[in-house]
Design a protein around this motif. Structure first.
Motif, PDB file in Angstrom:
ATOM      1  N   LYS A  88       0.838  -1.210   0.000  1.00  0.00           N
ATOM      2  CA  LYS A  88       0.000   0.000   0.000  1.00  0.00           C
ATOM      3  C   LYS A  88       0.864   1.247   0.000  1.00  0.00           C
ATOM      4  O   LYS A  88       0.582   2.209  -0.734  1.00  0.00           O
ATOM      5  CB  LYS A  88      -0.937   0.004   1.217  1.00  0.00           C
ATOM      6  CG  LYS A  88      -2.087  -0.957   1.086  1.00  0.00           C
ATOM      7  CD  LYS A  88      -2.959  -0.944   2.337  1.00  0.00           C
ATOM      8  CE  LYS A  88      -4.036  -2.012   2.257  1.00  0.00           C
ATOM      9  NZ  LYS A  88      -4.820  -2.086   3.507  1.00  0.00           N
ATOM     10  N   GLN A  89       1.914   1.225   0.826  1.00  0.00           N
ATOM     11  CA  GLN A  89       2.819   2.383   0.862  1.00  0.00           C
ATOM     12  C   GLN A  89       3.479   2.591  -0.489  1.00  0.00           C
ATOM     13  O   GLN A  89       3.578   3.713  -0.980  1.00  0.00           O
ATOM     14  CB  GLN A  89       3.904   2.198   1.936  1.00  0.00           C
ATOM     15  CG  GLN A  89       3.442   2.516   3.322  1.00  0.00           C
ATOM     16  CD  GLN A  89       4.611   2.442   4.295  1.00  0.00           C
ATOM     17  OE1 GLN A  89       5.471   1.572   4.182  1.00  0.00           O
ATOM     18  NE2 GLN A  89       4.637   3.370   5.241  1.00  0.00           N
ATOM     19  N   LEU A  90       3.923   1.492  -1.082  1.00  0.00           N
ATOM     20  CA  LEU A  90       4.571   1.581  -2.387  1.00  0.00           C
ATOM     21  C   LEU A  90       3.589   2.105  -3.433  1.00  0.00           C
ATOM     22  O   LEU A  90       3.941   2.959  -4.253  1.00  0.00           O
ATOM     23  CB  LEU A  90       5.121   0.211  -2.783  1.00  0.00           C
ATOM     24  CG  LEU A  90       6.020   0.148  -4.009  1.00  0.00           C
ATOM     25  CD1 LEU A  90       7.207   1.091  -3.876  1.00  0.00           C
ATOM     26  CD2 LEU A  90       6.503  -1.265  -4.239  1.00  0.00           C
ATOM     27  N   SER A  91       2.352   1.608  -3.400  1.00  0.00           N
ATOM     28  CA  SER A  91       1.331   2.091  -4.340  1.00  0.00           C
ATOM     29  C   SER A  91       1.101   3.583  -4.154  1.00  0.00           C
ATOM     30  O   SER A  91       0.993   4.330  -5.132  1.00  0.00           O
ATOM     31  CB  SER A  91       0.000   1.362  -4.096  1.00  0.00           C
ATOM     32  OG  SER A  91      -0.049   0.181  -4.827  1.00  0.00           O
ATOM     33  N   ALA A  92       1.039   4.020  -2.888  1.00  0.00           N
ATOM     34  CA  ALA A  92       0.828   5.443  -2.611  1.00  0.00           C
ATOM     35  C   ALA A  92       2.010   6.256  -3.124  1.00  0.00           C
ATOM     36  O   ALA A  92       1.835   7.333  -3.715  1.00  0.00           O
ATOM     37  CB  ALA A  92       0.623   5.662  -1.117  1.00  0.00           C
TER      38      ALA A  92
END
Length: 107
Positions: A88-92
């Motif tokens: 999720k962090q990477l996607s953000a």
């Protein structure tokens, strides 16, 4: 008459001595068999005790394995949560980067 009786007596005594010897041999064989049975019984008891010890070891080993499996399942769940969070962090971060790139292109 006395000669025949003394011969018969001598033969009977000789036979008695032979029978006594055979009886002694049989008694020795019986004693050996009894000793072997006693050893076998002792061995059987020792084996029973060893089997009980091994059963306890197996039971403890199974409990340890079950505990380890539960621990590993917990660690796997945590690793999955960590991986999902990182994704999720990477996607953000990718979305933010894409927005920045679009912003720079628009300029």
């Amino acid at each position: 008459k006395f000669g025949v009786m003394s011969d018969a007596r001598a033969a009977a005594e000789a036979q008695n001595v032979e029978l006594q010897g055979r009886l002694g041999e049989m008694q020795e064989a019986l004693d050996e068999a009894a000793a072997l049975c006693e050893c076998a019984e002792t061995d059987k008891d020792c084996l029973k005790m060893r089997i009980r010890e091994l059963e306890k070891d197996v039971k403890k080993g199974n409990q340890d394995l079950q505990r380890s499996a539960k621990d590993l399942q917990g660690e796997l769940r945590q690793a999955k949560r960590d991986a999902e969070h990182a994704a999720k962090q990477l996607s953000a971060e990718i979305a933010t980067r894409d927005e920045l790139v679009e912003g720079l292109r628009d300029q």
